[in-house]
Scaffold this motif. Structure first.
Motif: not given
Length: 125
Positions: A44-69
């Motif tokens: 299955e396709r899995e979530f990696v990272a997301a952000m709200r364009w206007s505010v710039g707040d970010t969210f990450y999957a645990d598997s990539v946190k600290g490595r991906f931006t």
């Protein structure tokens, strides 16, 4: 017509880095959530990272946190995914996604309407 075009994938050794880009066009994305997902064939396709364009707040999957931006370039209407310390298990096709939102940022496939065609990332051990 909304278009999302990914680029920047390739082959890299474990521990290396890649920077993926998603060029967004067709309308303003200031009210959107922008996300990266990945998929391995047969899974299955899995979530990696997301952000709200206007505010710039970010969210990450645990598997990539600290490595991906995840970040955005307003002038170029582009969303990027900087991937560091890559591991063989990061090997997948990476997809960019967009969704107009009012409040929360979706972190599941069903929460996104617009998708790019994907770019392949292969990490060798």
């Amino acid at each position: 017509q909304v278009q999302l075009v990914e680029s920047g994938g390739g082959l890299v050794q474990a521990g290396g880095s890649l920077n993926l880009s998603c060029a967004a066009s067709g309308r303003s994305f200031s009210g959107d959530a922008m996300a990266w997902f990945r998929q391995v064939t047969g899974k299955e396709r899995e979530f990696v990272a997301a952000m709200r364009w206007s505010v710039g707040d970010t969210f990450y999957a645990d598997s990539v946190k600290g490595r991906f931006t995840i970040s955005r370039d307003n002038a170029r209407n582009t969303v990027c995914l900087q991937m560091n310390s890559l591991k063989p298990e990061d090997t997948a096709t990476y997809y960019c996604a967009a969704q107009p939102i009012l409040w929360g940022v979706p972190r599941d496939v069903s929460g996104y309407t617009y998708w790019g065609q994907g770019t392949q990332v292969t990490v060798s051990s």
